[in-house]
Design an enzyme around this catalytic site. Structure first.
Site, PDB file in Angstrom:
ATOM      1  N   HIS A   1      30.313  32.885 -19.279  1.00 49.16           N
ATOM      2  CA  HIS A   1      31.478  32.205 -18.730  1.00 49.16           C
ATOM      3  C   HIS A   1      31.990  31.116 -19.665  1.00 49.16           C
ATOM      4  O   HIS A   1      31.211  30.468 -20.355  1.00 49.16           O
ATOM      5  CB  HIS A   1      31.129  31.552 -17.385  1.00 49.16           C
TER       6      HIS A   1
ATOM      7  N   LYS B   1      29.471  41.066 -18.357  1.00 50.95           N
ATOM      8  CA  LYS B   1      30.528  40.354 -17.623  1.00 50.95           C
ATOM      9  C   LYS B   1      30.956  39.145 -18.440  1.00 50.95           C
ATOM     10  O   LYS B   1      30.128  38.288 -18.762  1.00 50.95           O
ATOM     11  CB  LYS B   1      30.013  39.910 -16.248  1.00 50.95           C
TER      12      LYS B   1
END
Length: 225
Positions: A118, A144
């Site tokens: 992230h 991700k």
């Protein structure tokens, strides 16, 4: 494409109620954000998951990557090992955590590992994004990458990164109001999971579950992605 409702709650009773509601409303998956809970109880978590193990993503997000876990990192690692034994459909663990604790990649055959990265400040340049893709996809399972859109063209960089990745192996989108377009388009470029909210968003710019379902139905994509 699977539509996931990302759920947060301070108590297990409320988390269970939200999971039941999301599945009743048609969510394919529910992400249980365990870092929002006041305490950890293996017995209560098993009760929440009972009958929906194959539709759960377990996430115990570190504070460094935007999570709300209030214990120390050693305790969080210990809990992550316990969560693996729950055999959820997916377990989301940060790339940096796995780099330090490589045995966390040893999940059960029925569990897909999501290796996440992230950026809550911006969207890095293309070389950095490409490096992150290589890192998260170096493990079995799904990668991700979630960044923050500060301008519209940040979406374009993330979408290009997703377009070039192996279809179905990378979840990628931008957070924030400016990142909404990337959340909508990501499944069309191969992202296997769309994250939505039930009543309260767990990330900036998250789309509501009902709105996402209506959107993909209008586009005629719900059964073709």
């Amino acid at each position: 494409m699977k539509v996931c409702a990302s759920l947060s709650a301070k108590t297990y009773a409320l988390l269970k109620k939200k999971a039941e509601t999301a599945i009743k409303l048609g969510a394919d998956l529910v992400e249980l954000r365990l870092d929002y809970l006041d305490t950890f109880s293996a017995g209560k978590l098993r009760d929440v998951m009972r009958g929906i193990e194959s539709r759960c993503i377990l996430t115990l997000r570190s504070s460094k990557e935007g999570g709300h876990f209030r214990g120390g990192e050693a305790k969080r690692i210990q809990l992550l090992y316990q969560l693996i034994d729950f055999k959820p459909a997916y377990i989301d663990i940060e790339l940096e955590t796995i780099k330090r604790e490589k045995k966390l990649t040893e999940v059960h055959a029925d569990t897909v590992l999501i290796v996440s990265k992230h950026s809550f400040t911006n969207t890095p340049n293309q070389p950095t994004l490409n490096r992150w893709v290589k890192e998260v996809l170096s493990f079995e399972g799904v990668g991700k990458i979630v960044t923050t859109a500060r301008r519209f063209k940040d979406n374009l960089r993330v979408m290009e990164m997703l377009r070039q990745a192996p279809k179905g192996r990378l979840i990628a989108f931008c957070m924030g109001d400016l990142g909404l377009v990337s959340r909508v388009l990501a499944p069309m470029l191969g992202s296997p999971i769309v994250y939505t909210s039930l009543n309260e968003a767990t990330a900036p710019g998250q789309i509501g579950l009902s709105e996402a379902q209506k959107l993909y139905s209008v586009l005629g994509l719900e059964n073709r992605l």
